[in-house]
Structure formats: structure tokens, C-alpha cells
Design a protein around this motif. Structure first.
Motif, PDB file in Angstrom:
ATOM      1  N   LEU A  41       0.317  -4.668  11.781  1.00 62.62           N
ATOM      2  CA  LEU A  41       0.157  -5.727  10.786  1.00 62.62           C
ATOM      3  C   LEU A  41      -1.178  -5.576  10.049  1.00 62.62           C
ATOM      4  N   ILE A  43      -0.539  -2.959   7.462  1.00 58.27           N
ATOM      5  CA  ILE A  43       0.175  -3.497   6.303  1.00 58.27           C
ATOM      6  C   ILE A  43      -0.782  -4.289   5.419  1.00 58.27           C
ATOM      7  N   GLU A  59      -2.837  -1.962   3.422  1.00 59.74           N
ATOM      8  CA  GLU A  59      -2.088  -1.428   2.284  1.00 59.74           C
ATOM      9  C   GLU A  59      -2.023  -2.438   1.134  1.00 59.74           C
ATOM     10  N   ILE A  60      -1.802  -3.707   1.491  1.00 59.01           N
ATOM     11  CA  ILE A  60      -1.699  -4.752   0.468  1.00 59.01           C
ATOM     12  C   ILE A  60      -3.015  -4.907  -0.291  1.00 59.01           C
ATOM     13  N   LEU A  92       5.095  -8.984  -2.720  1.00 63.62           N
ATOM     14  CA  LEU A  92       5.249  -7.769  -1.926  1.00 63.62           C
ATOM     15  C   LEU A  92       6.150  -6.770  -2.647  1.00 63.62           C
ATOM     16  N   SER A 116       6.870  -3.597  -1.306  1.00 62.16           N
ATOM     17  CA  SER A 116       7.605  -2.799  -0.328  1.00 62.16           C
ATOM     18  C   SER A 116       8.700  -3.629   0.336  1.00 62.16           C
ATOM     19  N   GLU A 150      10.051  -2.913   3.098  1.00 63.76           N
ATOM     20  CA  GLU A 150       9.691  -2.977   4.523  1.00 63.76           C
ATOM     21  C   GLU A 150       8.735  -4.130   4.784  1.00 63.76           C
ATOM     22  N   HIS A 151       7.744  -4.293   3.912  1.00 63.96           N
ATOM     23  CA  HIS A 151       6.788  -5.400   4.061  1.00 63.96           C
ATOM     24  C   HIS A 151       7.488  -6.744   3.879  1.00 63.96           C
ATOM     25  N   LYS A 152       8.417  -6.815   2.955  1.00 63.13           N
ATOM     26  CA  LYS A 152       9.182  -8.051   2.752  1.00 63.13           C
ATOM     27  C   LYS A 152       9.963  -8.410   4.022  1.00 63.13           C
ATOM     28  N   VAL A 189       9.294  -7.543   7.146  1.00 56.93           N
ATOM     29  CA  VAL A 189       8.362  -7.994   8.188  1.00 56.93           C
ATOM     30  C   VAL A 189       7.934  -9.439   7.934  1.00 56.93           C
ATOM     31  N   TYR A 190       7.585  -9.739   6.690  1.00 54.84           N
ATOM     32  CA  TYR A 190       7.143 -11.095   6.319  1.00 54.84           C
ATOM     33  C   TYR A 190       8.272 -12.092   6.603  1.00 54.84           C
TER      34      TYR A 190
END
Length: 253
Positions: free
Chosen positions: A173, A176, A179-180, A230, A232, A234-236, A238-239
């Protein structure tokens, strides 16, 4: 004085070696690794070997190797009825060959060779097939400044699973978040006081009571805006998953 033979040369083995070497109550009789070059630089401090048949006698033999290697290595040991322990959180006590006195000496911490580590901050989970072998494992932990915790296999494996959540998954996390911030030209370092405060909170609060944020408040506008921000998928995902988990934990619909 507790005498030890250390087998393996990974992160855990290297940190244990340094801790044992610094202790006045532990003598490292020998350090084994199948690739001698890895530990050859320590030969002025300890007897090093890549030959299992040359292993010397000691109070404890510590298999600080990968989980997959424990069973095979313990079978190759050229002796029997000696206390042999592994350092794995998830591997069965019975992975150590039955010809030995079997145990576990599991330091519950994250290990990186390049990072200094104070074993005063490392709990050691100890387990032994025979109760009479527990005292020496507890004394070994005490000798390097660690607090020992007697656990059974189910408890140890539960702790290891939980550790993946609090350490490995949390670190992902962080990645991530890094990256953000990078994608938007913000400094990740600005988040570090928040990271530290979040960890410090659970010294006095349960994780349940320490929870904050838009999911707990059911702040639908903020959640929607975050998901739109977001880029990505993938990030969406996870969120969305963590938001759903927080809401379920706190009974929010």
C-alpha cells in the motif's frame, strides 16, 4: 553459555549471526552454508563450512533457510537426537526430521540485510516438541535481548499470516501511495509523519477504534472522487476492496 551452529545465510541468518556474535551468553560454534563464498568474509569471526559432515557439536542447530529447504536439510544432518530448530513462521514443527529433537525459533520481524536491527524489538516465538527443550530456546532469545513467546503451531502460523497483512500488504500500500504521489508530482515524504502516527496509534487503541477516513464516515462523494482520480484499474480495485472491508467491519451500508 549456549552453543549454536547456524545453517543458512539469508537475511534472518545474517541478523541472527550478528546478534549471537554480540551476546556474551552465546557462542557460535560454526556457520554452515552450501555456498561458502556467501559467508567466507566472516571466517575470521567464526568457523565456516560448506560440508555437513564436518558439523561440530552444539546445544542448538538453527536452520535459518527457506521454508522449502528445511525438510531436506534436516534429513541430511549427520547426527541424531540433537535440538534442531527452524526459523519459519509458517512451516510445521514436523518439517524437522524425526531423528532430531525438534523445535522452532521464529523471530517475528521483517529482515533486510542492509538494515540494522535491534533484537530488543524482535519478539521470538518458540515451540518445541518436548517441553524440556523450551527453556534453552527461551534463554537463547533472552541472550540476544528478545522477549520470547511460547506458541503452538496454529498460533505461530496465524501470527505469520497476520504479519503478511501488517507488513507485506501494508508495504505494498505504501508502494501504491508512492506511485500516486509520483504520478502527480507530490512528495511521498510528506506522508511519512502520517505513516508513523498510524502505527503509533495502535499502541493505545485497537485497530478497530483507530480507524478513520471516508469509508468509516460513509463519505460517498469523496470515495467517488478518489476512484475517479485513480488511473490504474489495479489501484481502483484495491481502493474498492478495502473501502468495502472497512464498511463491513463497522456496519456501514
Amino acid at each position: 553459555m549456549i552453543t549454536v551452529v547456524l545453517l543458512g545465510a539469508g537475511n534472518v541468518a545474517t541478523h541472527l549471526f550478528k546478534a549471537f556474535l554480540a551476546s556474551e551468553e552465546v557462542e557460535i560454534k560454526q556457520w554452515y552454508n552450501r555456498n561458502l563464498k556467501t559467508i567466507d568474509k566472516y571466517k575470521n569471526k567464526v568457523n565456516v563450512t560448506d560440508n555437513l559432515s564436518s558439523l561440530v557439536e552444539a546445544d542448538i542447530y538453527i536452520l535459518a533457510v527457506s521454508d522449502d529447504a528445511i525438510e531436506d536439510l534436516s534429513k541430511q544432518l549427520p547426527f541424531e537426537n540433537r535440538l534442531v530448530v527452524h526459523t519459519s513462521g509458517s512451516t510445521s514443527l514436523y518439517a524437522v526430521d524425526m531423528k532430531q529433537k525438534r523445535g522452532v525459533f521464529y523471530p517475528l520481524q521483517t529482515f533486510s540485510k542492509a538494515a540494522d536491527l535491534n533484537f530488543n524489538d524482535v519478539p521470538i516465538c518458540v515451540e518445541a516438541l518436548k517441553k524440556t527443550d523450551l527453556p534453552i530456546l527461551k534463554n537463547l532469545a533472552k541472550a540476544i535481548g528478545s522477549k520470547s513467546h511460547k506458541v503452538n503451531s496454529d498460533q505461530r502460523q496465524a501470527l505469520h499470516l497476520a504479519a503478511v497483512f501488517v507488513n507485506n500488504f501494508t508495504n505494498q500500500l505504501y508502494r501504491i501511495a508512492h506511485e500516486i504521489t509520483e504520478e502527480n508530482g507530490a512528495e511521498f515524504n510528506i506522508l511519512k509523519p502520517l505513516i508513523k502516527e498510524t502505527a503509533n496509534k495502535i499502541e493505545s487503541l485497537s485497530p478497530y477504534m483507530a480507524q478513520t477516513g471516508p469509508a468509516l464516515r460513509n463519505d460517498k462523494k469523496t470515495i467517488k472522487r478518489h476512484l475517479k482520480q485513480l488511473e490504474s484499474d489495479e489501484h481502483k480495485a484495491v481502493y474498492h476492496l478495502l473501502t468495502k472491508s472497512i464498511k463491513k467491519t463497522h456496519g456501514i451500508r
